[in-house]
Design a protein around this motif. Structure first.
Motif, PDB file in Angstrom:
ATOM      1  N   PRO A  37       0.796  -1.225   0.000  1.00 30.94           N
ATOM      2  CA  PRO A  37       0.000   0.000   0.000  1.00 30.94           C
ATOM      3  C   PRO A  37       0.830   1.278   0.000  1.00 30.94           C
ATOM      4  O   PRO A  37       0.411   2.299  -0.549  1.00 30.94           O
ATOM      5  N   GLU A  38       2.016   1.209   0.598  1.00 26.01           N
ATOM      6  CA  GLU A  38       2.841   2.419   0.682  1.00 26.01           C
ATOM      7  C   GLU A  38       3.325   2.899  -0.675  1.00 26.01           C
ATOM      8  O   GLU A  38       3.760   4.058  -0.821  1.00 26.01           O
ATOM      9  N   LEU A  39       3.264   2.038  -1.691  1.00 25.81           N
ATOM     10  CA  LEU A  39       3.685   2.428  -3.035  1.00 25.81           C
ATOM     11  C   LEU A  39       2.559   3.054  -3.846  1.00 25.81           C
ATOM     12  O   LEU A  39       2.787   3.546  -4.954  1.00 25.81           O
ATOM     13  N   LEU A  40       1.346   3.019  -3.310  1.00 22.82           N
ATOM     14  CA  LEU A  40       0.198   3.581  -4.020  1.00 22.82           C
ATOM     15  C   LEU A  40      -0.066   5.003  -3.556  1.00 22.82           C
ATOM     16  O   LEU A  40       0.045   5.317  -2.369  1.00 22.82           O
ATOM     17  N   SER A  41      -0.448   5.859  -4.513  1.00 25.29           N
ATOM     18  CA  SER A  41      -0.858   7.208  -4.163  1.00 25.29           C
ATOM     19  C   SER A  41      -2.261   7.167  -3.547  1.00 25.29           C
ATOM     20  O   SER A  41      -2.966   6.147  -3.618  1.00 25.29           O
ATOM     21  N   ALA A  42      -2.669   8.282  -2.977  1.00 23.25           N
ATOM     22  CA  ALA A  42      -4.004   8.351  -2.395  1.00 23.25           C
ATOM     23  C   ALA A  42      -5.063   8.097  -3.465  1.00 23.25           C
ATOM     24  O   ALA A  42      -6.069   7.411  -3.210  1.00 23.25           O
ATOM     25  N   GLU A  43      -4.845   8.631  -4.679  1.00 23.00           N
ATOM     26  CA  GLU A  43      -5.810   8.427  -5.772  1.00 23.00           C
ATOM     27  C   GLU A  43      -5.868   6.967  -6.194  1.00 23.00           C
ATOM     28  O   GLU A  43      -6.945   6.437  -6.494  1.00 23.00           O
ATOM     29  N   GLU A  44      -4.703   6.312  -6.230  1.00 28.68           N
ATOM     30  CA  GLU A  44      -4.667   4.900  -6.618  1.00 28.68           C
ATOM     31  C   GLU A  44      -5.355   4.020  -5.572  1.00 28.68           C
ATOM     32  O   GLU A  44      -6.105   3.102  -5.910  1.00 28.68           O
ATOM     33  N   ARG A  45      -5.106   4.323  -4.296  1.00 28.42           N
ATOM     34  CA  ARG A  45      -5.768   3.561  -3.228  1.00 28.42           C
ATOM     35  C   ARG A  45      -7.272   3.760  -3.285  1.00 28.42           C
ATOM     36  O   ARG A  45      -8.053   2.809  -3.098  1.00 28.42           O
TER      37      ARG A  45
END
Length: 607
Positions: free
Chosen positions: A566-574
């Protein structure tokens, strides 16, 4: 089972078969002979009688070519098949070259002597291919010699061509009558000032005449040809054994029916009448050009007029695709829930394929829309087999699953209302940090394509890099396109659209296309995530200047949360992933049993 697990590859026979072919070279005073993976229709899926490349070399991929010379042999494959070709062929006989960066014309230009004579079957090469080949080789003095197929001369037990019954595709799934389609296509010919054209792609026949068949594996096609005219009735060339009383009566209302062997004489007569003849250089066989020119006419380049209309799905076809994906999503979710309850070491790759097909059959029967076929041989690659991009499991290659490995599962279904194609990569146990990192980079690329907004006129080549950017930033990539077109109860690989470095067709509203970035570590594992998406109509964006197209996601199945960092995802991607999983839960949960519903709730929980 629609899929069999016998190994079609037999490299042990390659030496004797190549030797027999070389005797034919000597008899005809040829330097070499080209063997493409093609039939007279230039389709990806071919009947057993046209599997010449596989019979000769042992290589079973869906794209490739061999050049057999007097004292050497070269097999050309693209990046999807590099590992597979090395495993399936005899390295003492075949040198492997890239079909993309060093195709046969480039290799021959650089390597053949100036007096070389290369034979080819003009039915198995397109006009455009031979045009490029001549341009590359004529200055070298290399002669390209059309001959009857030399493989057929030495293939003693070659299967007979298929003669299987065709069916009428109902209007409730086609959305437009064949008569209406013929009127539309006739107007295209008249506007282009083309008197006649030949349809060589069986997918075009299937779409235009609203028929389906079973002449090739997993794709509902009836092999045949058609001549369309700007004025007058079409001519349809089909083996009469494919026609029942009902289908013959139906087609007779639309076209004049002819035996396939009459195509040459009918085309010769039309060319002799001084009418303009248009052929698609990317699809029509070189033999057809030769027939027209022998009758005294020049061929005009004219794209298959049905290809783009076929790719742009109408409202009825889009509804059918959504329904098919809901049904298929229920089958896939039921399978994934079942798999999660198993001990991996008690299963092998074949057992996975069998169980997934069983869930699709059961789900189709439950919803009274039977599974007609799978849309391609399921790719079930565990551990290192997952790194073989188009791996096909057989009884010799099937591996036991392991809780320490990944499983790459790429599969699809043919329903009368739509064609599906989905890939999920599954951690069978605890995933390693490297696997989670690379899976998440692939996921970022898939999300990037899904969330894109783009203006009218955008092509697949214009957006392909969005799927690769996260991987590129870490020095990683994948050796295949990001997306291919998908038919409506037709070919799972359908042109002309694609998301790739060669995707030069504009993306139009209604097109269905796959979104499938990946990563492959040879000898270890493969990762691919694939959803099908549909191009949506251009809409205004608040505060913007131009309307923008977007994508509607059709595929509905969980993405393995164990593999996400999850730490590799941006807020928009999450946010996108959580919204997607919420939609999967909302739309698929009512279609599955309670045990699967409980599993689905955990599998689609927010990050």
């Amino acid at each position: 089972m629609f899929q069999t697990f016998d190994s079609a590859s037999d490299s042990a026979q390659a030496a004797s078969r190549v030797s027999a072919l070389r005797e034919q070279l000597e008899a005809l005073d040829l330097t070499g002979f080209l063997v493409p993976r093609a039939d007279e229709h230039q389709g990806e899926y071919v009947a057993p009688c046209s599997e010449r490349l596989s019979w000769l070399t042992g290589f079973t991929g869906s794209a490739g070519a061999a050049l057999i010379l007097r004292d050497s042999a070269i097999l050309f494959v693209d990046g999807r098949y590099t590992l597979q070709a090395a495993e399936q062929t005899d390295g003492n006989i075949f040198q492997i070259e890239s079909l993309v960066t060093n195709p046969p014309r480039s290799w021959m230009k650089a390597s053949l002597p100036s007096d070389a004579r290369i034979g080819f079957d003009p039915w198995l090469h397109t006009i455009g291919e031979m045009r490029s080949m001549r341009e590359a080789l004529v200055r070298r003095g290399v002669e390209l010699v059309p001959v009857a197929n030399l493989v057929d001369k030495v293939w003693q037990d070659r299967p007979a061509p298929p003669v299987k019954p065709l069916t009428i595709h109902p209007l409730q799934y086609a959305g437009e009558t064949a008569g209406e389609k013929l009127d539309r296509i006739g107007e295209v010919l008249r506007e282009a000032n083309i008197a006649h054209t030949v349809l060589t792609d069986p997918s075009s026949l299937a779409w235009l005449f609203n028929i389906r068949g079973s002449d090739v594996p997993h794709t509902p096609l009836a092999l045949g040809f058609a001549i369309l005219s700007a004025h007058g009735r079409p001519k349809l060339f089909l083996h009469p054994g494919k026609l029942s009383i009902e289908t013959k009566a139906y087609l007779t209302q639309l076209a004049d029916l002819h035996l396939p062997e009459m195509l040459e004489s009918e085309l010769t007569a039309l060319a002799s009448s001084e009418a303009s003849i248009g052929l698609d250089p990317a699809l029509a066989a070189e033999k057809l050009r030769a027939i027209v020119e022998a009758a005294g006419r020049n061929v005009e380049d004219f794209k298959d007029p049905t290809r783009l209309p076929r790719a742009i799905k109408n409202a009825v076809e889009l509804v059918g695709s959504r329904n098919a994906h809901h049904r298929d999503g229920a089958a896939v979710a039921s399978f994934l829930a079942w798999l999660d309850r198993q001990t991996p070491e008690e299963l092998d790759e074949i057992a996975v394929v069998e169980k997934l097909e069983a869930f699709r059959r059961e789900t189709g029967e439950h919803f009274q829309m039977p599974l007609k076929d799978i849309s391609f041989d399921t790719i079930s690659g565990s551990g290192p087999n997952g790194a073989i991009i188009h791996y096909r499991v057989n009884t010799q290659s099937s591996r036991k699953l392991s809780s320490h490995e990944l499983l790459l599962l790429d599969s699809g279904a043919q329903y009368e209302d739509g064609t599906t194609d989905i890939t999920r990569t599954i951690a069978l146990g605890q995933a390693y940090d490297e696997q989670r990192q690379r899976f998440t980079l692939v996921l970022k690329g898939m999300i990037a394509i899904t969330r894109l907004r783009f203006p009218e006129g955008t092509r697949g080549v214009d957006i392909d890099a969005f799927a690769r950017t996260a991987l590129w930033q870490h020095g990683l990539d994948y050796a295949h396109g990001t997306g291919h077109g998908v038919g409506s109860y037709l070919a799972v690989h359908e042109g002309p659209q694609s998301i790739s470095r060669r995707g030069t067709e504009k993306l139009h509203a209604g097109m269905i296309i796959s979104n499938e970035p990946g990563y492959y570590k040879p000898g270890h594992y493969g990762i691919r995530i694939e959803n099908l998406i549909a191009v949506t109509p251009a809409e205004e964006i608040a505060g913007g200047d131009i309307p923008m197209h977007g994508f509607e996601t059709l595929t509905l199945a969980p993405i393995d949360r164990k593999l996400i960092a999850p730490e590799l995802l941006s807020a928009e991607e999450r946010a996108w992933l959580d919204e997607y999983h919420a939609r999967v839960m909302q739309e698929i949960a009512p279609l599955v049993d309670e045990e699967t519903r409980t599993w689905l709730e955990a599998a689609t929980a927010p990050l």
